[in-house]
Design a protein around this motif. Structure first.
Motif, PDB file in Angstrom:
ATOM      1  N   PHE A   7       1.977   5.528   6.720  1.00 21.78           N
ATOM      2  CA  PHE A   7       0.561   5.866   6.592  1.00 21.78           C
ATOM      3  C   PHE A   7       0.194   6.110   5.134  1.00 21.78           C
ATOM      4  O   PHE A   7      -0.858   5.681   4.670  1.00 21.78           O
ATOM      5  N   LYS A   8       1.035   6.802   4.396  1.00 21.21           N
ATOM      6  CA  LYS A   8       0.774   7.080   2.981  1.00 21.21           C
ATOM      7  C   LYS A   8       0.685   5.778   2.196  1.00 21.21           C
ATOM      8  O   LYS A   8      -0.208   5.614   1.358  1.00 21.21           O
ATOM      9  N   GLN A   9       1.596   4.836   2.473  1.00 16.25           N
ATOM     10  CA  GLN A   9       1.539   3.549   1.789  1.00 16.25           C
ATOM     11  C   GLN A   9       0.245   2.817   2.120  1.00 16.25           C
ATOM     12  O   GLN A   9      -0.376   2.214   1.248  1.00 16.25           O
ATOM     13  N   PHE A  10      -0.162   2.881   3.384  1.00 19.42           N
ATOM     14  CA  PHE A  10      -1.409   2.232   3.786  1.00 19.42           C
ATOM     15  C   PHE A  10      -2.612   2.877   3.097  1.00 19.42           C
ATOM     16  O   PHE A  10      -3.477   2.188   2.572  1.00 19.42           O
ATOM     17  N   ALA A  11      -2.669   4.207   3.130  1.00 19.45           N
ATOM     18  CA  ALA A  11      -3.834   4.920   2.608  1.00 19.45           C
ATOM     19  C   ALA A  11      -3.971   4.777   1.102  1.00 19.45           C
ATOM     20  O   ALA A  11      -5.084   4.837   0.576  1.00 19.45           O
ATOM     21  N   LEU A  12      -2.875   4.604   0.412  1.00 20.35           N
ATOM     22  CA  LEU A  12      -2.938   4.538  -1.045  1.00 20.35           C
ATOM     23  C   LEU A  12      -2.924   3.114  -1.572  1.00 20.35           C
ATOM     24  O   LEU A  12      -2.824   2.906  -2.771  1.00 20.35           O
ATOM     25  N   LYS A  13      -3.019   2.131  -0.691  1.00 19.61           N
ATOM     26  CA  LYS A  13      -3.114   0.749  -1.143  1.00 19.61           C
ATOM     27  C   LYS A  13      -4.417   0.571  -1.898  1.00 19.61           C
ATOM     28  O   LYS A  13      -5.411   1.235  -1.634  1.00 19.61           O
ATOM     29  N   GLY A  14      -4.430  -0.373  -2.788  1.00 19.74           N
ATOM     30  CA  GLY A  14      -5.629  -0.636  -3.581  1.00 19.74           C
ATOM     31  C   GLY A  14      -6.816  -1.033  -2.738  1.00 19.74           C
ATOM     32  O   GLY A  14      -7.938  -0.635  -3.007  1.00 19.74           O
ATOM     33  N   ASN A  15      -6.608  -1.809  -1.673  1.00 20.49           N
ATOM     34  CA  ASN A  15      -7.721  -2.268  -0.848  1.00 20.49           C
ATOM     35  C   ASN A  15      -8.425  -1.104  -0.163  1.00 20.49           C
ATOM     36  O   ASN A  15      -9.641  -1.088  -0.058  1.00 20.49           O
ATOM     37  N   VAL A  16      -7.675  -0.140   0.323  1.00 18.79           N
ATOM     38  CA  VAL A  16      -8.280   1.003   1.009  1.00 18.79           C
ATOM     39  C   VAL A  16      -9.087   1.834   0.013  1.00 18.79           C
ATOM     40  O   VAL A  16     -10.202   2.258   0.307  1.00 18.79           O
ATOM     41  N   MET A  17      -8.536   2.037  -1.158  1.00 18.66           N
ATOM     42  CA  MET A  17      -9.259   2.821  -2.165  1.00 18.66           C
ATOM     43  C   MET A  17     -10.511   2.071  -2.619  1.00 18.66           C
ATOM     44  O   MET A  17     -11.566   2.675  -2.798  1.00 18.66           O
ATOM     45  N   ASP A  18     -10.403   0.757  -2.786  1.00 18.52           N
ATOM     46  CA  ASP A  18     -11.572  -0.034  -3.155  1.00 18.52           C
ATOM     47  C   ASP A  18     -12.641   0.040  -2.079  1.00 18.52           C
ATOM     48  O   ASP A  18     -13.829   0.142  -2.374  1.00 18.52           O
ATOM     49  N   MET A  19     -12.208   0.013  -0.816  1.00 12.95           N
ATOM     50  CA  MET A  19     -13.157   0.105   0.281  1.00 12.95           C
ATOM     51  C   MET A  19     -13.854   1.476   0.281  1.00 12.95           C
ATOM     52  O   MET A  19     -15.061   1.563   0.503  1.00 12.95           O
ATOM     53  N   ALA A  20     -13.092   2.536   0.015  1.00 11.67           N
ATOM     54  CA  ALA A  20     -13.695   3.878  -0.021  1.00 11.67           C
ATOM     55  C   ALA A  20     -14.739   3.965  -1.123  1.00 11.67           C
ATOM     56  O   ALA A  20     -15.836   4.498  -0.915  1.00 11.67           O
ATOM     57  N   VAL A  21     -14.412   3.434  -2.278  1.00 11.34           N
ATOM     58  CA  VAL A  21     -15.379   3.427  -3.384  1.00 11.34           C
ATOM     59  C   VAL A  21     -16.592   2.604  -2.986  1.00 11.34           C
ATOM     60  O   VAL A  21     -17.739   2.990  -3.241  1.00 11.34           O
ATOM     61  N   GLY A  22     -16.363   1.475  -2.315  1.00 13.31           N
ATOM     62  CA  GLY A  22     -17.470   0.632  -1.877  1.00 13.31           C
ATOM     63  C   GLY A  22     -18.387   1.336  -0.893  1.00 13.31           C
ATOM     64  O   GLY A  22     -19.605   1.197  -0.963  1.00 13.31           O
TER      65      GLY A  22
END
Length: 161
Positions: A7-22
């Motif tokens: 889960f940590k690897q998933f949550a800290l992936k660049g795509n997830v963070m980019d989506m959150a910023v989006g």
């Protein structure tokens, strides 16, 4: 424990963070578009149709409820055949707010158009990046450079011994 690591690897992936910023930027952008529609675009349209506030366009459909309640009461009176007439309770009017719906449709159209323009711009930039000429290949070393490289390698090998 492996579940949390995954889960940590998933949550800290660049795509997830980019989506959150989006999502955060999208929320703020939505407020800007709503303000543009409500404060800039809709007042002139409201002035053209004779209303100052477009979102206040509505129809009073309370008469439908009142007509059906009178019909039900009349049937009840016939069935009960009683002398006492019960007055209907005071109720709030029912409005069909079509102006608010139209305004939300205009909001959506403008927001979708802005997103379309942004995606189109990003695609254009991506095409320019792809169409950019590839960097020139490294120049082929001259005979002198090759000879000097061999000498250097031989000297390194002798120093190791």
């Amino acid at each position: 424990m492996a579940f949390f690591k995954e889960f940590k690897q998933f949550a800290l992936k660049g795509n997830v963070m980019d989506m959150a910023v989006g999502v955060i930027i999208g929320g703020a952008f939505g407020k800007i578009v709503s303000s543009f529609v409500n404060d800039i675009l809709m007042p002139p349209i409201g002035a053209l149709i004779g209303n100052t506030d477009f979102s206040q366009l509505r129809l009073d459909i309370s008469k439908l409820r009142d007509a059906t309640s009178h019909a039900v009461q009349a049937v009840g009176d016939v069935v009960a055949a009683g002398d006492a007439v019960i007055a209907p309770p005071a109720v709030e009017p029912i409005y069909w707010n079509y102006g608010a719906f139209i305004q939300q449709c205009v909001d959506f159209t403008i927001l979708a158009f802005c997103v379309f323009l942004m995606v189109k711009l990003m695609n254009r930039l991506a095409r320019k990046k792809e169409a950019a000429p590839a960097p020139a290949p490294a120049p082929v070393p001259t005979k002198e450079e090759l000879l000097l490289t061999e000498i250097r390698d031989l000297l390194k090998e002798q120093q190791k011994r």
